[in-house]
Motif scaffolding. Structure first.
Motif, short mmCIF file in Angstrom:
data_model
loop_
_atom_site.label_atom_id
_atom_site.label_comp_id
_atom_site.label_asym_id
_atom_site.label_seq_id
_atom_site.Cartn_x
_atom_site.Cartn_y
_atom_site.Cartn_z
N GLY A 72 37.69 48.12 30.83
CA GLY A 72 37.92 46.99 29.94
C GLY A 72 39.38 46.93 29.54
N ARG A 73 39.94 45.73 29.61
CA ARG A 73 41.33 45.52 29.21
C ARG A 73 41.44 44.13 28.59
NH1 ARG A 73 45.15 47.20 33.37
NH2 ARG A 73 45.65 48.89 31.98
N THR A 74 41.83 44.08 27.32
CA THR A 74 41.98 42.78 26.66
C THR A 74 43.42 42.33 26.78
OG1 THR A 74 42.44 43.80 24.53
CG2 THR A 74 40.15 43.21 24.98
N GLY A 75 43.59 41.03 26.85
CA GLY A 75 44.93 40.45 26.89
C GLY A 75 45.34 40.05 25.49
N ASP A 76 46.23 40.80 24.87
CA ASP A 76 46.72 40.47 23.54
C ASP A 76 47.94 39.56 23.64
OD1 ASP A 76 45.05 41.41 21.62
OD2 ASP A 76 46.09 43.31 21.31
N ALA A 77 47.76 38.42 24.27
CA ALA A 77 48.88 37.51 24.48
C ALA A 77 49.13 36.61 23.26
CB ALA A 77 48.64 36.66 25.70
#
Length: 141
Positions: A72-77
């Motif tokens: 799992g990898r979230t994009g904190d853009a």
């Protein structure tokens, strides 16, 4: 006297990899994300991971040499300013070693829970007769 392990027991030939599998699974000590493993029938299982805050595109499930790996990898853009951030959104990798004959039959993401369905296929019982040939005098293989 030392007790033989699975890989060195004289009656279990070809099981050396079992000790390596146990060592490999023991190395994963991180408790994130939390998960459940549920038996759904005689040959069925479901692994459920709590992945609140992760979208479908943030998750990947791969099968690598009988090892089920969930990443799992979230994009904190976005430019959000948090006064308090108590919901974990860090990247993770969780691995499960699957036995021979256990296959992934599907995965669903619902209400912050990732459900991975597994099914064990029962191998066909095969009886094979080995022909004995006459060898050279003096024995040996």
């Amino acid at each position: 006297m030392t007790r033989p392990t699975f890989g060195t027991h004289p009656f279990l030939l070809g099981f050396e990899e079992l000790d390596r599998l146990v060592e490999r699974t023991a190395r994963t000590s991180d408790g994130y994300p939390p998960y459940n493993i549920e038996q759904t029938g005689e040959d069925g299982f479901v692994i459920t991971l709590a992945v609140a805050g992760f979208a479908e595109g943030d998750l990947s499930i791969t099968l690598e040499d009988r090892q089920l790996v969930v990443r799992g990898r979230t994009g904190d853009a976005d430019e959000r300013v948090y006064l308090h951030r108590g919901i974990a959104a860090r990247q993770f990798q969780r691995a499960f070693v699957l036995a021979e004959g256990v296959e992934v039959s599907g995965a669903t993401l619902r209400d912050g829970l990732l459900h991975i369905a597994l099914q064990r296929t029962v191998p066909e019982n095969v009886v094979k007769t080995i022909r004995i040939e006459a060898g050279p005098e003096g024995g040996g293989a």
